[in-house]
Write an enzyme that holds these catalytic residues in place. Sequence first.
Site, PDB file in Angstrom:
ATOM      1  N   HIS A   1       0.805  -1.226   0.000  1.00 38.79           N
ATOM      2  CA  HIS A   1       0.000   0.000   0.000  1.00 38.79           C
ATOM      3  C   HIS A   1       0.835   1.272   0.000  1.00 38.79           C
ATOM      4  O   HIS A   1       0.299   2.362  -0.134  1.00 38.79           O
ATOM      5  CB  HIS A   1      -0.940   0.000   1.212  1.00 38.79           C
ATOM      6  CG  HIS A   1      -2.034  -1.016   1.068  1.00 38.79           C
ATOM      7  ND1 HIS A   1      -3.298  -0.696   0.647  1.00 38.79           N
ATOM      8  CD2 HIS A   1      -2.013  -2.358   1.227  1.00 38.79           C
ATOM      9  CE1 HIS A   1      -4.025  -1.803   0.582  1.00 38.79           C
ATOM     10  NE2 HIS A   1      -3.272  -2.822   0.930  1.00 38.79           N
TER      11      HIS A   1
ATOM     12  N   ASP B   1       3.162   9.425  -1.060  1.00 35.75           N
ATOM     13  CA  ASP B   1       1.996   8.668  -0.627  1.00 35.75           C
ATOM     14  C   ASP B   1       1.761   7.557  -1.636  1.00 35.75           C
ATOM     15  O   ASP B   1       1.800   7.822  -2.847  1.00 35.75           O
ATOM     16  CB  ASP B   1       0.761   9.596  -0.591  1.00 35.75           C
ATOM     17  CG  ASP B   1      -0.158   9.298   0.574  1.00 35.75           C
ATOM     18  OD1 ASP B   1      -0.125   8.152   1.053  1.00 35.75           O
ATOM     19  OD2 ASP B   1      -0.907  10.196   1.000  1.00 35.75           O
TER      20      ASP B   1
HETATM   21  C1  GDG Z   1      -1.947   3.784   3.334  1.00 34.65           C
HETATM   22  C2  GDG Z   1      -1.019   4.506   2.375  1.00 34.65           C
HETATM   23  C3  GDG Z   1      -2.798   4.391   0.642  1.00 34.65           C
HETATM   24  C4  GDG Z   1      -8.846   9.796   8.119  1.00 34.65           C
HETATM   25  N1  GDG Z   1      -9.271  10.537   9.140  1.00 34.65           N
HETATM   26  C5  GDG Z   1     -10.331   9.925   9.668  1.00 34.65           C
HETATM   27  C6  GDG Z   1     -10.588   8.788   8.920  1.00 34.65           C
HETATM   28  N2  GDG Z   1      -9.652   8.734   7.974  1.00 34.65           N
HETATM   29  C7  GDG Z   1      -9.559   7.705   6.915  1.00 34.65           C
HETATM   30  C8  GDG Z   1      -9.788   8.339   5.562  1.00 34.65           C
HETATM   31  C9  GDG Z   1      -9.070   7.389   4.650  1.00 34.65           C
HETATM   32  C10 GDG Z   1      -7.967   6.824   5.519  1.00 34.65           C
HETATM   33  O1  GDG Z   1      -8.265   7.154   6.861  1.00 34.65           O
HETATM   34  C11 GDG Z   1      -6.618   7.412   5.172  1.00 34.65           C
HETATM   35  O2  GDG Z   1      -6.174   6.803   3.998  1.00 34.65           O
HETATM   36  P1  GDG Z   1      -4.953   7.338   3.140  1.00 34.65           P
HETATM   37  O3  GDG Z   1      -4.942   6.627   1.857  1.00 34.65           O
HETATM   38  O4  GDG Z   1      -5.112   8.798   2.952  1.00 34.65           O
HETATM   39  O5  GDG Z   1      -3.635   7.105   4.018  1.00 34.65           O
HETATM   40  P2  GDG Z   1      -2.903   5.904   4.913  1.00 34.65           P
HETATM   41  O6  GDG Z   1      -3.628   5.596   6.142  1.00 34.65           O
HETATM   42  O7  GDG Z   1      -1.508   6.393   5.112  1.00 34.65           O
HETATM   43  O8  GDG Z   1      -2.901   4.612   3.999  1.00 34.65           O
HETATM   44  C12 GDG Z   1      -1.828   5.299   1.362  1.00 34.65           C
HETATM   45  C13 GDG Z   1      -3.599   3.560   1.622  1.00 34.65           C
HETATM   46  O9  GDG Z   1      -2.763   2.871   2.533  1.00 34.65           O
HETATM   47  C14 GDG Z   1      -4.459   2.531   0.888  1.00 34.65           C
HETATM   48  O10 GDG Z   1      -3.698   1.701   0.118  1.00 34.65           O
HETATM   49  O11 GDG Z   1      -3.693   5.191  -0.111  1.00 34.65           O
HETATM   50  O12 GDG Z   1      -0.976   5.909   0.425  1.00 34.65           O
HETATM   51  O13 GDG Z   1      -0.135   5.371   3.078  1.00 34.65           O
HETATM   52  O14 GDG Z   1      -9.906   6.364   4.236  1.00 34.65           O
HETATM   53  O15 GDG Z   1     -11.142   8.433   5.341  1.00 34.65           O
HETATM   54  N3  GDG Z   1     -11.616   7.976   9.183  1.00 34.65           N
HETATM   55  C15 GDG Z   1     -12.430   8.282  10.205  1.00 34.65           C
HETATM   56  N4  GDG Z   1     -12.206   9.359  10.990  1.00 34.65           N
HETATM   57  C16 GDG Z   1     -11.199  10.203  10.768  1.00 34.65           C
HETATM   58  O16 GDG Z   1     -11.003  11.173  11.486  1.00 34.65           O
HETATM   59  N5  GDG Z   1     -13.477   7.494  10.471  1.00 34.65           N
END
Ligand code: GDG
Length: 730
Positions: A165, A372
């Site tokens: 990821h 990212d």
């Molecule tokens: C890794 C990789 C890749 C955020 N704040 C809250 C909340 N979130 C959820 C968002 C989103 C998720 O968390 C964050 O996803 P990201 O993709 O932005 O980042 P990582 O956690 O670092 O994920 C990344 C991912 O894996 C998937 O392959 O895209 O590049 O680093 O879904 O909505 N959810 C809730 N409350 C919050 O305050 N419920």
Amino acid sequence: MPRTIIVSNRLPVKVTKTDEGFNLSPSEGGLATGLGSVYKQGRDKWIGWPGIVIPQQAEQENITDQLEEMSLVPVFLDQEEINQYYEGFSNEVLWPVFHYYVSTFAAYKQSQWEYYRDVNEKFKDIVLQHLEPGDVIWIHDYQLLLLPGLIRAELPDVSIGFFLHIPFPSHELFRMIPWRYELLEGMLGADLIGFHTFDDVRHFAGAVSRILPVNVSANVINIGVRSVVAESFPMGIDVKKYASLPLKKEVKENIQSIKDTFKDSKIILSIDRLDYSKGILQRLLAFEELLKTHPEYCEKVTMNMIVVPSRDNVPQYAHLRDEIDKKVGSINAVYRKMDWTPIHYYYRSLPIEMLSALYSTADVCLVTPLRDGMNLVSKEYVASRLNDDGVLILSELAGASKELIDALIVNPNNALEVCEAIIYALNMPLEEQQDRMRSMRQLIAKFNINHWVKIFMDRLKEVKQMQRSMQTRHVSAATEQSIIKRYHKTKKRIIFLDYDGTLVGFKSNMLQAKPDAELMDIIDKLSEDPANELVLISGRKHENLDEWFGNRNIYLIAEHGAWFKQQNTGWHKISGLSDNWKHDISPVLETYVDRTPGSFIEEKTYSLVWHYRNTQKGLGELRASELMNNLKYLASDKGLQLLPGDMVLEIKNVEVNKGKAALMLVERDDYDFIIALGDDYTDEDVFKSLPDNAVTIKVGSNVSAAKFYLRNPAEVRQLLLGFVEEAVVH
Ligand code: GDG
């Protein structure tokens, strides 16, 4: 329907201890949100750490029971395992290196590595306990890089998919990790390895080909019998969920309350997990730049900044949190007015109903990570924009920028550029907003999470089928016995053997690939049998074959058929061929030798060969394809053939061909057993020219016209030994 066993470091739920017992709640993070709704289909299972240390056996059992109802299986880790495997090796070594933060944070501690290995073993044991025949295993992310290899060692045939990821770095960075071999070998235990972007695939294939002694062709890695495929599968989101949330009563109320709070001010939204890779500080600098250089936006624009707590036991994360606190505090202190605060900052996780309201009310979503893998926040913002308005500003260093090309794409390190993008976004006409947003919405609707799961799983099935069809062509013990039996039943045999790559492995200096005593013994024994015509058919120069085999009782064919020598006679070359073309081709080849250190030209009677085995990895291949292009027209004008081989490019007369040479010999007599073994492109001509009843065997696992294949020279020798050793018994 086969079951899918998902394995990831964290389960999609978080277990917390309350006075009444244990409470289960959804965990944040891209993977949990993305796959959370998908795994519940069918009888699938998800194995992972429940997010809490539970020392008591009875409590562990209690949690296991609660999770079982949700098809979840916990892997319990103790505090030291969490410190060393998760916070240590995963988050202080792999995460920074894979996000290009190598010199600042990565420290290589042997004990962390050992814990990482042991915890991967622990996961393996639990996966094996829950596995049923026919199950497909899908392993996720950088905490479990060794797991595919550990499972493969126990179950050679099981289907394993792996998805990373986070970005995969250039081999230059990856190879700095002391355990680079082990990590790559672990990943290669999978059949299909998925990444978010094509750049990650290239980096991975580049690292494997430079670090491990395996054959990589494009995105296929050949390791013995198994071909492993690396491919990009950009992850999508549950679009329907994000598009329906703003219609829920609770979300509508939140939207209203946000609108009431911010009245006429435009809203810029920033949402991330606490992480230095997300560029939160840089984003604050860009916003500060806006307020400083364009004071007209003060009181007109507010930033809603949500940072979700994450890994705050790792020192760099705690430090980052302090830095963000300070920066937000200082911007607010400098620019705040009585009834306006520039940044509304929340350091906490919010319920999804609030998240959706924030997406719905943001005029601009500012997603500017420094690195990212994908970034799902950007996609969730787009999915939430039911009126097709709003502007997404997206970092070019997020995987999502490869898909969401209608966003305003920025370099997150360039505060001025980001500041200008914010101004552009705040002033963007509605029509342009809608044009951009519509095309992004179409894209994420098609490439949604279900699509992602489906294409990954379909491809895994295809890869497994491809491997199985290769395996059925591999000369198994039973096939070997039947070939040997046929050999012994027959009275007039002809045996064609290629030399390099078939009887001996490749060496960096071609004269080092001399026949050893074992090989000479096999050749002598085969040629002693009067029923055998043994033919060595090679691309090597006749002088070279003569030196090694001139006094043996075998038929020699050199330079792909240009020269031949029957037993007990001298060498002859085929007549009527010209080598005048060499005057035109040689100077071209020489320019390539001058430009490519380590390469050289070999001259044969009717061919010229450009060798690049000892050139810098990648450069030789690049030059060879340039050279092919360069010579394409010249070669066809002059009746020449360009033959790409193993780290060589050979230019030769079209008339010279191993296939023709072999056919000529086969037609001279009435053979009842014909066998040919060879490893490269030129041997394909032999396989194709021989009659249907011939046994043709390709050495190595590339596509071939041969009926069977063997993996390497050692297996070839074993088969040939079978012919001569069994002779005593039969
Ligand atoms: C890794 C990789 C890749 C955020 N704040 C809250 C909340 N979130 C959820 C968002 C989103 C998720 O968390 C964050 O996803 P990201 O993709 O932005 O980042 P990582 O956690 O670092 O994920 C990344 C991912 O894996 C998937 O392959 O895209 O590049 O680093 O879904 O909505 N959810 C809730 N409350 C919050 O305050 N419920």
